[in-house]
Design a protein around this motif. Structure first.
Motif, PDB file in Angstrom:
ATOM      1  N   VAL A  72       0.827  -1.202   0.000  1.00 48.61           N
ATOM      2  CA  VAL A  72       0.000   0.000   0.000  1.00 48.61           C
ATOM      3  C   VAL A  72       0.862   1.254   0.000  1.00 48.61           C
ATOM      4  CG1 VAL A  72      -1.716   1.284   1.329  1.00 48.61           C
ATOM      5  CG2 VAL A  72      -1.907  -1.189   1.125  1.00 48.61           C
ATOM      6  N   THR A  73       1.922   1.263   0.781  1.00 51.45           N
ATOM      7  CA  THR A  73       2.750   2.473   0.856  1.00 51.45           C
ATOM      8  C   THR A  73       3.375   2.789  -0.495  1.00 51.45           C
ATOM      9  OG1 THR A  73       4.618   1.139   1.616  1.00 51.45           O
ATOM     10  CG2 THR A  73       3.269   2.210   3.298  1.00 51.45           C
ATOM     11  N   HIS A  74       3.754   1.778  -1.233  1.00 45.43           N
ATOM     12  CA  HIS A  74       4.338   2.014  -2.554  1.00 45.43           C
ATOM     13  C   HIS A  74       3.288   2.591  -3.495  1.00 45.43           C
ATOM     14  CE1 HIS A  74       6.815   1.465  -6.091  1.00 45.43           C
ATOM     15  NE2 HIS A  74       5.766   0.913  -6.677  1.00 45.43           N
ATOM     16  N   ARG A  75       2.073   2.067  -3.435  1.00 43.74           N
ATOM     17  CA  ARG A  75       1.023   2.554  -4.323  1.00 43.74           C
ATOM     18  C   ARG A  75       0.644   3.994  -3.987  1.00 43.74           C
ATOM     19  NH1 ARG A  75      -3.103  -2.391  -4.141  1.00 43.74           N
ATOM     20  NH2 ARG A  75      -2.865  -1.854  -1.981  1.00 43.74           N
ATOM     21  N   VAL A  76       0.625   4.346  -2.702  1.00 46.39           N
ATOM     22  CA  VAL A  76       0.312   5.719  -2.310  1.00 46.39           C
ATOM     23  C   VAL A  76       1.414   6.655  -2.793  1.00 46.39           C
ATOM     24  CG1 VAL A  76       0.055   7.264  -0.321  1.00 46.39           C
ATOM     25  CG2 VAL A  76      -1.130   5.062  -0.355  1.00 46.39           C
ATOM     26  N   ASP A  77       2.665   6.277  -2.597  1.00 44.21           N
ATOM     27  CA  ASP A  77       3.780   7.101  -3.067  1.00 44.21           C
ATOM     28  C   ASP A  77       3.755   7.255  -4.578  1.00 44.21           C
ATOM     29  OD1 ASP A  77       4.674   7.451  -0.488  1.00 44.21           O
ATOM     30  OD2 ASP A  77       6.192   5.858  -0.597  1.00 44.21           O
ATOM     31  N   GLN A  78       3.428   6.181  -5.279  1.00 41.40           N
ATOM     32  CA  GLN A  78       3.359   6.248  -6.743  1.00 41.40           C
ATOM     33  C   GLN A  78       2.238   7.176  -7.175  1.00 41.40           C
ATOM     34  OE1 GLN A  78       5.619   4.855  -8.817  1.00 41.40           O
ATOM     35  NE2 GLN A  78       4.602   6.027 -10.414  1.00 41.40           N
ATOM     36  N   ALA A  79       1.099   7.162  -6.469  1.00 39.27           N
ATOM     37  CA  ALA A  79      -0.012   8.059  -6.804  1.00 39.27           C
ATOM     38  C   ALA A  79       0.393   9.508  -6.584  1.00 39.27           C
ATOM     39  CB  ALA A  79      -1.233   7.709  -5.961  1.00 39.27           C
TER      40      ALA A  79
END
Length: 96
Positions: A72-79
């Motif tokens: 999840v943290t990677h997806r939030v950072d990517q967003a």
């Protein structure tokens, strides 16, 4: 900004994994060396062993990368990065 969760890995687990890999690799290499076959057959088996080890490392890296990309943290950072890039205008001279 959230920090990624670090999964603890004990030293004993790391040592056990490294030793079991080394033992398996050495035992197969010794088995190939002592096999009563011609040298070209032994070379073919050794080449297969090298290919197997290298593809094992590649597979482990792919599995790790897929797991990291689904966190999840990677997806939030990517967003966040995608939002910043979509709002950025390289032709706007007023932006710093």
């Amino acid at each position: 900004m959230t920090t990624p969760v670090q999964r603890p890995m004990t030293a004993a687990f790391f040592v056990q994994a490294a030793l079991s890999f080394a033992l398996a690799l050495v035992s197969v290499a010794v088995g190939i060396a002592w096999l009563p076959v011609d040298s070209w057959q032994r070379g073919f088996l050794a080449l297969g062993l090298v290919f197997l080890v290298s593809s094992t490392f590649t597979l482990a890296k792919c599995v790790r990368d897929r797991q990291e990309s689904q966190e999840v943290t990677h997806r939030v950072d990517q967003a966040r990065i995608d939002k910043i890039l979509s709002e950025h205008d390289p032709f706007d001279l007023k932006q710093p």
